[in-house]
Design a protein around this motif. Sequence first.
Motif, PDB file in Angstrom:
ATOM      1  N   THR A  22       0.809  -1.216   0.000  1.00 13.92           N
ATOM      2  CA  THR A  22       0.000   0.000   0.000  1.00 13.92           C
ATOM      3  C   THR A  22       0.842   1.264   0.000  1.00 13.92           C
ATOM      4  O   THR A  22       0.411   2.293  -0.515  1.00 13.92           O
ATOM      5  N   GLU A  23       2.033   1.211   0.610  1.00 14.53           N
ATOM      6  CA  GLU A  23       2.914   2.370   0.685  1.00 14.53           C
ATOM      7  C   GLU A  23       4.355   1.917   0.595  1.00 14.53           C
ATOM      8  O   GLU A  23       4.670   0.765   0.899  1.00 14.53           O
ATOM      9  N   VAL A  24       5.218   2.842   0.205  1.00 16.66           N
ATOM     10  CA  VAL A  24       6.654   2.573   0.187  1.00 16.66           C
ATOM     11  C   VAL A  24       7.370   3.709   0.892  1.00 16.66           C
ATOM     12  O   VAL A  24       6.863   4.833   0.974  1.00 16.66           O
ATOM     13  N   LYS A  25       8.546   3.398   1.415  1.00 19.31           N
ATOM     14  CA  LYS A  25       9.415   4.414   2.007  1.00 19.31           C
ATOM     15  C   LYS A  25      10.699   4.447   1.180  1.00 19.31           C
ATOM     16  O   LYS A  25      11.222   3.399   0.807  1.00 19.31           O
ATOM     17  N   THR A  26      11.181   5.645   0.895  1.00 19.92           N
ATOM     18  CA  THR A  26      12.386   5.786   0.087  1.00 19.92           C
ATOM     19  C   THR A  26      13.617   6.007   0.974  1.00 19.92           C
ATOM     20  O   THR A  26      13.492   6.259   2.176  1.00 19.92           O
ATOM     21  N   SER A  27      14.782   5.963   0.343  1.00 18.96           N
ATOM     22  CA  SER A  27      16.027   6.170   1.084  1.00 18.96           C
ATOM     23  C   SER A  27      16.114   7.585   1.663  1.00 18.96           C
ATOM     24  O   SER A  27      16.864   7.816   2.608  1.00 18.96           O
ATOM     25  N   GLN A  28      15.320   8.522   1.132  1.00 15.36           N
ATOM     26  CA  GLN A  28      15.271   9.884   1.689  1.00 15.36           C
ATOM     27  C   GLN A  28      14.324   9.984   2.878  1.00 15.36           C
ATOM     28  O   GLN A  28      14.198  11.036   3.482  1.00 15.36           O
ATOM     29  N   GLY A  29      13.613   8.884   3.190  1.00 14.06           N
ATOM     30  CA  GLY A  29      12.677   8.881   4.311  1.00 14.06           C
ATOM     31  C   GLY A  29      11.261   9.291   3.942  1.00 14.06           C
ATOM     32  O   GLY A  29      10.391   9.354   4.808  1.00 14.06           O
ATOM     33  N   ASN A  30      11.021   9.585   2.664  1.00 17.60           N
ATOM     34  CA  ASN A  30       9.672   9.957   2.226  1.00 17.60           C
ATOM     35  C   ASN A  30       8.799   8.723   2.104  1.00 17.60           C
ATOM     36  O   ASN A  30       9.275   7.653   1.716  1.00 17.60           O
ATOM     37  N   ILE A  31       7.519   8.879   2.418  1.00 19.57           N
ATOM     38  CA  ILE A  31       6.543   7.796   2.303  1.00 19.57           C
ATOM     39  C   ILE A  31       5.545   8.176   1.214  1.00 19.57           C
ATOM     40  O   ILE A  31       5.017   9.293   1.207  1.00 19.57           O
ATOM     41  N   TYR A  32       5.322   7.230   0.291  1.00 21.80           N
ATOM     42  CA  TYR A  32       4.400   7.444  -0.822  1.00 21.80           C
ATOM     43  C   TYR A  32       3.417   6.287  -0.905  1.00 21.80           C
ATOM     44  O   TYR A  32       3.791   5.140  -0.662  1.00 21.80           O
ATOM     45  N   THR A  33       2.185   6.593  -1.274  1.00 25.50           N
ATOM     46  CA  THR A  33       1.216   5.532  -1.555  1.00 25.50           C
ATOM     47  C   THR A  33       1.575   4.910  -2.903  1.00 25.50           C
ATOM     48  O   THR A  33       2.294   5.510  -3.714  1.00 25.50           O
ATOM     49  N   VAL A  34       1.041   3.728  -3.158  1.00 20.70           N
ATOM     50  CA  VAL A  34       1.260   3.076  -4.445  1.00 20.70           C
ATOM     51  C   VAL A  34       0.723   3.951  -5.575  1.00 20.70           C
ATOM     52  O   VAL A  34       1.343   4.066  -6.635  1.00 20.70           O
ATOM     53  N   SER A  35      -0.414   4.611  -5.357  1.00 17.96           N
ATOM     54  CA  SER A  35      -0.976   5.500  -6.383  1.00 17.96           C
ATOM     55  C   SER A  35      -0.020   6.648  -6.703  1.00 17.96           C
ATOM     56  O   SER A  35       0.157   7.012  -7.865  1.00 17.96           O
ATOM     57  N   GLN A  36       0.592   7.212  -5.676  1.00 19.19           N
ATOM     58  CA  GLN A  36       1.549   8.291  -5.893  1.00 19.19           C
ATOM     59  C   GLN A  36       2.775   7.793  -6.657  1.00 19.19           C
ATOM     60  O   GLN A  36       3.262   8.457  -7.574  1.00 19.19           O
ATOM     61  N   VAL A  37       3.277   6.620  -6.278  1.00 22.63           N
ATOM     62  CA  VAL A  37       4.434   6.045  -6.972  1.00 22.63           C
ATOM     63  C   VAL A  37       4.087   5.789  -8.432  1.00 22.63           C
ATOM     64  O   VAL A  37       4.861   6.125  -9.337  1.00 22.63           O
ATOM     65  N   ALA A  38       2.913   5.207  -8.683  1.00 27.47           N
ATOM     66  CA  ALA A  38       2.488   4.927 -10.058  1.00 27.47           C
ATOM     67  C   ALA A  38       2.417   6.210 -10.872  1.00 27.47           C
ATOM     68  O   ALA A  38       2.884   6.254 -12.017  1.00 27.47           O
ATOM     69  N   MET A  39       1.862   7.264 -10.293  1.00 28.36           N
ATOM     70  CA  MET A  39       1.760   8.534 -10.996  1.00 28.36           C
ATOM     71  C   MET A  39       3.150   9.085 -11.328  1.00 28.36           C
ATOM     72  O   MET A  39       3.396   9.542 -12.444  1.00 28.36           O
ATOM     73  N   MET A  40       4.081   9.012 -10.377  1.00 28.17           N
ATOM     74  CA  MET A  40       5.432   9.524 -10.610  1.00 28.17           C
ATOM     75  C   MET A  40       6.176   8.686 -11.653  1.00 28.17           C
ATOM     76  O   MET A  40       6.872   9.238 -12.515  1.00 28.17           O
ATOM     77  N   ILE A  41       6.030   7.366 -11.597  1.00 22.73           N
ATOM     78  CA  ILE A  41       6.667   6.510 -12.598  1.00 22.73           C
ATOM     79  C   ILE A  41       6.113   6.841 -13.982  1.00 22.73           C
ATOM     80  O   ILE A  41       6.869   6.951 -14.951  1.00 22.73           O
ATOM     81  N   ASN A  42       4.802   7.015 -14.075  1.00 23.96           N
ATOM     82  CA  ASN A  42       4.178   7.353 -15.362  1.00 23.96           C
ATOM     83  C   ASN A  42       4.630   8.715 -15.889  1.00 23.96           C
ATOM     84  O   ASN A  42       4.537   8.980 -17.088  1.00 23.96           O
ATOM     85  N   LYS A  43       5.125   9.573 -14.988  1.00 22.32           N
ATOM     86  CA  LYS A  43       5.650  10.884 -15.396  1.00 22.32           C
ATOM     87  C   LYS A  43       7.154  10.837 -15.662  1.00 22.32           C
ATOM     88  O   LYS A  43       7.768  11.868 -15.915  1.00 22.32           O
ATOM     89  N   GLY A  44       7.757   9.639 -15.545  1.00 22.01           N
ATOM     90  CA  GLY A  44       9.167   9.498 -15.887  1.00 22.01           C
ATOM     91  C   GLY A  44      10.137   9.448 -14.726  1.00 22.01           C
ATOM     92  O   GLY A  44      11.353   9.391 -14.934  1.00 22.01           O
ATOM     93  N   ILE A  45       9.647   9.483 -13.490  1.00 20.25           N
ATOM     94  CA  ILE A  45      10.528   9.387 -12.330  1.00 20.25           C
ATOM     95  C   ILE A  45      10.829   7.907 -12.081  1.00 20.25           C
ATOM     96  O   ILE A  45       9.918   7.089 -12.036  1.00 20.25           O
ATOM     97  N   GLU A  46      12.102   7.590 -11.935  1.00 24.13           N
ATOM     98  CA  GLU A  46      12.501   6.194 -11.746  1.00 24.13           C
ATOM     99  C   GLU A  46      12.509   5.820 -10.269  1.00 24.13           C
ATOM    100  O   GLU A  46      13.080   6.517  -9.438  1.00 24.13           O
ATOM    101  N   PHE A  47      11.871   4.709  -9.978  1.00 23.53           N
ATOM    102  CA  PHE A  47      11.945   4.086  -8.666  1.00 23.53           C
ATOM    103  C   PHE A  47      12.679   2.772  -8.853  1.00 23.53           C
ATOM    104  O   PHE A  47      12.527   2.110  -9.876  1.00 23.53           O
TER     105      PHE A  47
END
Length: 88
Positions: A22-47
């Motif tokens: 449902t959520e992920v945490k990044t190495s910067q300590g930010n927490i994102y929902t799967v929907s947010q991650v999907a939106m960012m990936i679709n905009k070209g941000i690499e996870f």
Amino acid sequence: MQITHIKLESNTLGLQDQQGITEVKTSQGNIYTVSQVAMMINKGIEFFYTTVWNSHAIVEVVNNGDTQYIRTKGNHTRADNLLSLPKF
């Protein structure tokens, strides 16, 4: 962005569903929902996910009807690497 931790959805008994991130945490300590991650990936941000052996696996978005989920792109294993990350 490197994903370092995952949060899994709970079922009606309060137990974690091993397939439902449902959520992920990044190495910067930010927490994102799967929907947010999907939106960012679709905009070209690499996870990505990095193994203990420093293997690099790119995270992709999968559309399943009205639902989107994330997983690592194929890297010689059938299991999704994200599920092996620490939980938070």
